[in-house]
Enzyme design. Structure first.
Site, PDB file in Angstrom:
ATOM      1  N   HIS A  94      -7.601  24.323   1.870  1.00 16.20           N
ATOM      2  CA  HIS A  94      -7.629  25.629   2.572  1.00 16.20           C
ATOM      3  C   HIS A  94      -7.228  25.359   4.141  1.00 16.20           C
ATOM      4  O   HIS A  94      -7.497  23.852   4.422  1.00 16.20           O
ATOM      5  CB  HIS A  94      -8.783  26.469   2.486  1.00 16.20           C
ATOM      6  CG  HIS A  94      -9.122  27.348   1.480  1.00 16.20           C
ATOM      7  ND1 HIS A  94     -10.241  27.942   1.074  1.00 16.20           N
ATOM      8  CD2 HIS A  94      -8.453  27.276   0.158  1.00 16.20           C
ATOM      9  CE1 HIS A  94     -10.065  28.389  -0.064  1.00 16.20           C
ATOM     10  NE2 HIS A  94      -8.917  28.153  -0.661  1.00 16.20           N
TER      11      HIS A  94
ATOM     12  N   GLU B 297      -8.813  25.459   6.916  1.00 18.32           N
ATOM     13  CA  GLU B 297      -9.743  25.060   7.587  1.00 18.32           C
ATOM     14  C   GLU B 297     -10.249  23.545   7.182  1.00 18.32           C
ATOM     15  O   GLU B 297     -10.360  22.849   8.079  1.00 18.32           O
ATOM     16  CB  GLU B 297     -11.262  25.793   7.367  1.00 18.32           C
ATOM     17  CG  GLU B 297     -11.069  27.265   7.493  1.00 18.32           C
ATOM     18  CD  GLU B 297     -10.706  28.242   6.531  1.00 18.32           C
ATOM     19  OE1 GLU B 297     -10.936  29.413   6.348  1.00 18.32           O
ATOM     20  OE2 GLU B 297      -9.633  27.662   5.595  1.00 18.32           O
TER      21      GLU B 297
ATOM     22  N   CYS C   8     -15.367  26.728   2.531  1.00 26.81           N
ATOM     23  CA  CYS C   8     -15.070  26.240   3.919  1.00 26.81           C
ATOM     24  C   CYS C   8     -15.831  26.427   4.902  1.00 26.81           C
ATOM     25  O   CYS C   8     -16.142  25.573   5.994  1.00 26.81           O
ATOM     26  CB  CYS C   8     -13.557  27.097   4.159  1.00 26.81           C
ATOM     27  SG  CYS C   8     -12.250  26.562   3.475  1.00 26.81           S
TER      28      CYS C   8
ATOM     29  N   CYS D  29     -13.539  31.112   3.337  1.00 27.11           N
ATOM     30  CA  CYS D  29     -14.539  31.335   1.843  1.00 27.11           C
ATOM     31  C   CYS D  29     -15.871  30.578   2.071  1.00 27.11           C
ATOM     32  O   CYS D  29     -16.118  29.824   3.130  1.00 27.11           O
ATOM     33  CB  CYS D  29     -13.492  30.670   0.834  1.00 27.11           C
ATOM     34  SG  CYS D  29     -13.548  28.984   0.718  1.00 27.11           S
TER      35      CYS D  29
END
Length: 151
Positions: A79, A81, A110, A107
């Site tokens: 992801h 992040e 993260c 999410c």
């Protein structure tokens, strides 16, 4: 001449520009880590370095029929992040006390990474179907704001 953008507009517009580098076929996400109005690191969602991009190989999640927001570990990519935190760590940049501007709400995976990295605020625009995230971020004292400005 257009009006000068606010700091939120400025950093969020950069997050959207970073998202354009995605190699994910399902969702383009960008993240920008900022402290004292200075950009520390950026990240977008995609596979690790040296791995064939989903744009050319295809999406594992689509092949397996996995809905958005479920079983995030069943994905070849990272992801945005996560990639921003990794880039900062790789280059020795301290992100403790910084803000994460992200095009999409983090999410739960993260969120946990951002909490442990010392991120103090998360600004995002698009919601994400993950019910645990908001509660965990609140419990950890991480401020969250939904960005409602102009892209």
């Amino acid at each position: 001449m257009d009006a000068r953008p606010s700091w939120d507009q400025y950093f969020m517009s950069i997050a959207y520009e970073v998202a354009r580098r995605t190699t994910c076929t399902r969702r383009a996400v960008g993240a920008v880590l900022v402290k004292d109005r200075r950009i520390l690191a950026t990240g977008y969602n995609g596979v690790p370095a040296g791995i064939e991009h989903c744009l050319t190989r295809g999406c594992l999640r689509e092949e397996l029929g996995i809905p958005s927001g479920q079983s995030q570990e069943l994905c070849r990519g990272l992801h945005a992040e996560q990639n921003a935190i990794i880039q900062a760590a790789k280059h020795g940049i301290v992100v403790n006390g910084s803000t994460c501007y992200c095009t999409t709400q983090p999410c739960i995976i993260c969120a946990k990474i951002l909490i442990n990295a010392g991120i103090v605020e998360i600004v995002y625009e698009q919601p994400y179907p993950d019910q645990l995230t908001a509660g965990m971020l609140a419990e950890a004292g991480v401020l969250t704001r939904i960005y409602e400005g102009v892209k």
